[in-house]
Design a protein around this motif. Structure first.
Motif, mmCIF file in Angstrom:
data_model
loop_
_atom_site.group_PDB
_atom_site.id
_atom_site.type_symbol
_atom_site.label_atom_id
_atom_site.label_comp_id
_atom_site.label_asym_id
_atom_site.label_seq_id
_atom_site.Cartn_x
_atom_site.Cartn_y
_atom_site.Cartn_z
ATOM 1 N N ASP A 233 19.868 -14.214 11.387
ATOM 2 C CA ASP A 233 19.043 -14.897 10.476
ATOM 3 C C ASP A 233 20.198 -16.439 11.092
ATOM 4 O O ASP A 233 19.670 -17.530 11.908
ATOM 5 C CB ASP A 233 20.120 -15.160 9.436
ATOM 6 C CG ASP A 233 18.993 -14.030 9.103
ATOM 7 O OD1 ASP A 233 18.132 -12.658 9.125
ATOM 8 O OD2 ASP A 233 19.302 -14.193 6.821
ATOM 9 N N GLY A 234 21.437 -16.522 11.535
ATOM 10 C CA GLY A 234 22.437 -17.435 11.717
ATOM 11 C C GLY A 234 21.951 -17.676 13.239
ATOM 12 O O GLY A 234 21.823 -18.874 13.868
ATOM 13 N N LEU A 235 21.573 -16.929 14.099
ATOM 14 C CA LEU A 235 21.252 -17.496 15.678
ATOM 15 C C LEU A 235 19.996 -17.795 16.081
ATOM 16 O O LEU A 235 19.570 -18.757 16.305
ATOM 17 C CB LEU A 235 21.499 -15.442 16.416
ATOM 18 C CG LEU A 235 22.538 -15.642 17.438
ATOM 19 C CD1 LEU A 235 23.211 -14.840 15.782
ATOM 20 C CD2 LEU A 235 22.217 -14.524 18.264
ATOM 21 N N ALA A 236 19.067 -17.422 15.050
ATOM 22 C CA ALA A 236 17.705 -18.178 14.849
ATOM 23 C C ALA A 236 17.707 -19.700 14.152
ATOM 24 O O ALA A 236 17.198 -20.765 14.803
ATOM 25 C CB ALA A 236 16.642 -17.288 14.253
ATOM 26 N N LEU A 237 17.955 -19.651 13.328
ATOM 27 C CA LEU A 237 18.752 -21.002 12.991
ATOM 28 C C LEU A 237 19.025 -22.128 13.625
ATOM 29 O O LEU A 237 18.641 -23.416 13.438
ATOM 30 C CB LEU A 237 19.464 -20.882 11.353
ATOM 31 C CG LEU A 237 19.026 -19.991 9.894
ATOM 32 C CD1 LEU A 237 20.468 -20.146 9.843
ATOM 33 C CD2 LEU A 237 17.620 -21.447 9.635
ATOM 34 N N ALA A 238 20.413 -21.146 14.537
ATOM 35 C CA ALA A 238 20.914 -22.380 15.237
ATOM 36 C C ALA A 238 20.189 -22.989 16.121
ATOM 37 O O ALA A 238 19.904 -23.984 16.642
ATOM 38 C CB ALA A 238 21.978 -22.232 15.969
ATOM 39 N N VAL A 239 19.493 -22.051 17.211
ATOM 40 C CA VAL A 239 18.894 -21.970 18.545
ATOM 41 C C VAL A 239 17.386 -23.103 18.308
ATOM 42 O O VAL A 239 16.921 -23.576 18.760
ATOM 43 C CB VAL A 239 18.108 -20.839 19.335
ATOM 44 C CG1 VAL A 239 16.890 -20.044 18.668
ATOM 45 C CG2 VAL A 239 17.977 -21.584 20.703
ATOM 46 N N GLU A 240 16.439 -22.744 16.849
ATOM 47 C CA GLU A 240 15.705 -23.361 16.664
ATOM 48 C C GLU A 240 15.764 -24.982 15.721
ATOM 49 O O GLU A 240 14.663 -25.742 16.212
ATOM 50 C CB GLU A 240 15.012 -23.000 15.411
ATOM 51 C CG GLU A 240 14.065 -21.409 15.817
ATOM 52 C CD GLU A 240 13.618 -20.588 14.830
ATOM 53 O OE1 GLU A 240 13.755 -21.299 13.214
ATOM 54 O OE2 GLU A 240 13.153 -19.845 14.878
ATOM 55 N N ALA A 241 17.606 -25.220 15.776
ATOM 56 C CA ALA A 241 17.810 -26.356 15.229
ATOM 57 C C ALA A 241 18.331 -27.446 16.528
ATOM 58 O O ALA A 241 18.801 -28.496 16.504
ATOM 59 C CB ALA A 241 19.032 -26.196 14.072
ATOM 60 N N GLY A 242 18.618 -26.351 17.821
ATOM 61 C CA GLY A 242 18.739 -27.497 18.554
ATOM 62 C C GLY A 242 20.047 -26.905 20.098
ATOM 63 O O GLY A 242 20.592 -27.602 20.595
ATOM 64 N N ALA A 243 20.334 -25.911 18.999
ATOM 65 C CA ALA A 243 22.277 -25.186 19.802
ATOM 66 C C ALA A 243 21.807 -24.269 20.788
ATOM 67 O O ALA A 243 20.462 -23.885 21.374
ATOM 68 C CB ALA A 243 22.425 -24.236 18.718
ATOM 69 N N SER A 244 22.409 -23.664 21.899
ATOM 70 C CA SER A 244 22.339 -22.802 22.832
ATOM 71 C C SER A 244 23.399 -22.037 21.914
ATOM 72 O O SER A 244 24.062 -21.934 21.165
ATOM 73 C CB SER A 244 22.843 -23.408 23.407
ATOM 74 O OG SER A 244 22.534 -24.288 24.518
ATOM 75 N N LEU A 245 22.494 -20.829 22.758
ATOM 76 C CA LEU A 245 22.477 -19.112 22.558
ATOM 77 C C LEU A 245 23.587 -18.614 23.200
ATOM 78 O O LEU A 245 23.106 -19.019 24.901
ATOM 79 C CB LEU A 245 22.382 -17.954 21.633
ATOM 80 C CG LEU A 245 20.888 -18.631 20.681
ATOM 81 C CD1 LEU A 245 19.671 -17.713 20.551
ATOM 82 C CD2 LEU A 245 21.652 -18.257 19.206
ATOM 83 N N MET A 246 24.284 -18.129 23.341
ATOM 84 C CA MET A 246 24.664 -17.103 24.564
ATOM 85 C C MET A 246 25.241 -15.472 24.524
ATOM 86 O O MET A 246 26.009 -15.080 23.217
ATOM 87 C CB MET A 246 26.508 -18.084 24.535
ATOM 88 C CG MET A 246 26.806 -17.553 25.951
ATOM 89 S SD MET A 246 28.744 -18.706 26.497
ATOM 90 C CE MET A 246 29.907 -17.880 24.976
ATOM 91 N N ASP A 247 25.515 -15.092 25.554
ATOM 92 C CA ASP A 247 25.773 -14.207 25.588
ATOM 93 C C ASP A 247 24.598 -12.772 25.133
ATOM 94 O O ASP A 247 25.066 -11.746 24.829
ATOM 95 C CB ASP A 247 27.328 -13.238 25.380
ATOM 96 C CG ASP A 247 28.635 -13.642 26.311
ATOM 97 O OD1 ASP A 247 27.681 -14.049 27.636
ATOM 98 O OD2 ASP A 247 29.167 -14.512 26.058
#
Length: 599
Positions: A233-247
């Motif tokens: 949930d948290g990763l999807a919410l973040a990347v769809e809002a414009g944040a980057s995922l790492m590792d």
């Protein structure tokens, strides 16, 4: 209840109603990280009424409770030569040196004080004979630094934090599924979602949003989480809002998950805590061989989790596993009273399933347990989106390519404190910005989509597709990976994505609706895992490529994934920083666990 306002262009939208809740800080996730952040906010002078903790489950029923074995901090209770720099060195070594050294040091420096603070707050630690906080061995740790409460440490820790949050009158809201962050020009405005009890839509107007929503290993077929937890949930919410995922390619497969028909389907993959091995448990194959002597004669069962998990997988692959596809974990050489005292939950669980751990071994096999990757954040937990923070398992940086056992709970409380302090300072420095049309325009567009989803009468069962996704990740992004398999996984994912546009959902209060939302998040996160794993053409820690079996010094870099303007994944890499002089000295000293002290 708010009616849909006019959009920015003045056009009216289809009928949809929602409640609006105004709050300064919205904390998404009610586990240890979210609770600790909320506590810090109040202790730093933020009015409790300006904070709201929202969870998908009932308050106090978070994945934190499943962290059994312990929480790390260099107290030196039993090994006074231990200190935070050695803890940091162990963490970097276990992470194969793609951790963010600054974040590692933030955690390890703070943990002795934070463990004592929890003691002051009444945490039910196990004690030494002279009343000190007891500490046990955990895999790949140079000294006994894992504090614990029997084998229910996460439960004891979360109970303590929940009581502290209640004492500070921190508001909470349960059973709310937040499905989109609302943003405008790279600034977070709040979040929108559904009250799962009433089925009504709700919009949170917030200056700051904290993602503390766990990880993503619940998206794998055999996993140690409950099925509706850790679904990304948290990763999807973040990347769809414009944040980057790492590792995100680094997924830890815990060596010892339950396996075998005698335990039943509901227990498949559930964790057998590392504390069993920390207290002297031994691994045997079906031929009765203590096989870790072949793979790690010095550290044996307490080598790094990736090493032990691959060793078990190799034993099974070579035909030396049990009929159920596992190996045996045996602690029956210990006294019954010792097992009952040190491992009470494990002892009780297996006794209820007809297995006496004091007399016979249990069957185990690797299980997806922890995502080392997550949302990319700065030193205070803030993402690239202004006002959006991520902490706990949702964030990246502390664990690198493999997590040191006992560091997950440590990270939650350390970065809960860090982010809480930073947000409190931010709030004191500025005025709250009122809601504007951008918030409601974004909310309306999303809620119209949710309304359509809730009433869809398609051909596919969301729960079945979610199981297909879990099978896909196990087969194509499991313990052993290669380019052909990862490419095939991406092709299968596109087919699954197409089927996910035609779902059968029975309203906003149905389980099918929740499964559909989990599926949407899962597809987003699975795509990033497969792409990042394909990008990293080496083997490092929990990421093992059979077509690139060696570790490549040129790949001491982090892989980042973000969405471009049309929603496609865009990958990049960046170099890893260097540790402080003090931690480098600890690394150079070469501390290492001497397993044979347990014999």
């Amino acid at each position: 209840m708010r009616d849909v306002p006019p959009t920015a262009t003045g056009e009216s939208a289809a009928a949809v109603e929602y409640d609006t809740v105004e709050v300064d800080v919205l904390v998404i996730g009610a586990g240890a990280a979210g609770a600790r952040a909320a506590i810090e906010l109040v202790d730093r002078g933020v009015d409790p009424e300006d904070v709201l903790v929202v969870g998908k489950r009932q308050h106090g029923d978070a994945h934190t409770t499943w962290a059994r074995g312990g929480v790390n901090g260099a107290l030196g209770t039993l090994d006074p030569e231990d200190d935070w720099t050695i803890h940091a060195a162990d963490t970097l070594n276990e992470g194969h040196h793609v951790n963010d050294p600054g974040k590692v040091e933030t955690v390890t420096r703070r943990m002795p004080r934070l463990l004592r603070q929890l003691d002051e707050w009444g945490m039910d630690y196990s004690r030494t004979d002279d009343g000190e906080i007891d500490q046990r061995y955990f895999g790949a740790q140079s000294f006994r630094r894992t504090a614990f409460a029997g084998d229910y440490t996460g439960e004891a820790l979360l109970d303590t934090l929940v009581e502290e949050a209640r004492a500070r009158s921190v508001p909470k809201r349960e059973n709310v599924f937040l499905s989109q962050l609302l943003t405008d020009e790279n600034r977070v405005l709040g979040a929108a979602g559904t009250d799962l009890d009433t089925g009504e839509f709700v919009v949170f107007d917030a200056d700051v949003v904290v993602l503390a929503a766990g990880g993503y290993t619940g998206l794998f077929e055999r996993h140690s989480s409950r099925d509706d937890e850790n679904t990304g949930d948290g990763l999807a919410l973040a990347v769809e809002a414009g944040a980057s995922l790492m590792d995100v390619e680094f997924v830890q497969f815990h060596p010892t998950g339950m396996v075998g028909d005698r335990y039943g389907e509901d227990w498949d993959g559930r964790l057998v805590t590392e504390a069993v091995r920390g207290e002297g448990g031994r691994l045997y194959n079906a031929a009765g061989e203590r096989f870790m002597e072949r793979y790690s004669p010095d550290q044996m069962e307490l080598d790094a989790r990736d090493v032990v998990a691959r060793a078990i997988a190799e034993e099974i692959e070579a035909g030396r596993g049990t009929d159920s596809g596992g190996v045996y974990l045996d602690i029956s050489h210990r006294e019954r009273s010792f097992i009952e005292e040190r491992l009470p939950r494990m002892y009780e669980r297996f006794a209820e399933l007809g297995v006496d751990m004091a007399e016979e071994p249990v069957e185990v096999a690797p299980t997806a347990h922890y995502g080392m990757g997550g949302v990319a954040v700065d030193d205070e937990g803030e993402t690239a989106v202004d006002g959006l923070y991520a902490i706990g398992e949702t964030m990246a940086g502390v664990h690198g390519a493999n997590r040191l056992g006992g560091n997950s709970l440590a990270e939650t409380i350390a970065f809960g404190e860090v982010a809480g302090a930073a947000i409190a300072e931010r709030l004191m420095a500025g005025e709250r910005e009122p809601a504007d049309n951008a918030l409601h325009d974004a909310a309306v567009a999303h809620l119209q989509g949710l309304s359509a989803l809730a009433n869809s009468d398609g051909a596919n069962d969301p729960a079945a597709l979610l199981e297909d996704l879990r099978s896909l990740l196990r087969e194509h992004a499991g313990i052993l990976r290669d380019d052909d398999g990862l490419a095939a996984g991406l092709e299968r994912l596109e087919e699954l994505r197409a089927r996910a546009t035609d779902l059968a959902v029975n309203g906003t209060t149905s389980r099918s609706y929740e499964f559909a939302l989990n599926l949407g998040f899962g597809v987003t996160v699975a795509d990033t895992v497969l792409r990042a794993a394909r990008e990293r053409t080496e083997s490092r820690g929990a990421h093992f490529r059979t077509d690139y079996p060696d570790t490549d010094a040129e790949w001491r870099r982090n892989v980042l994934v973000e969405r471009d303007s049309v929603g496609a994944a865009r990958l990049s890499t960046e170099p890893v920083g260097s540790p402080s002089e003090a931690v480098q000295e600890a690394l150079d000293a070469g501390y290492e666990l001497d397993y044979h002290q347990l014999e």
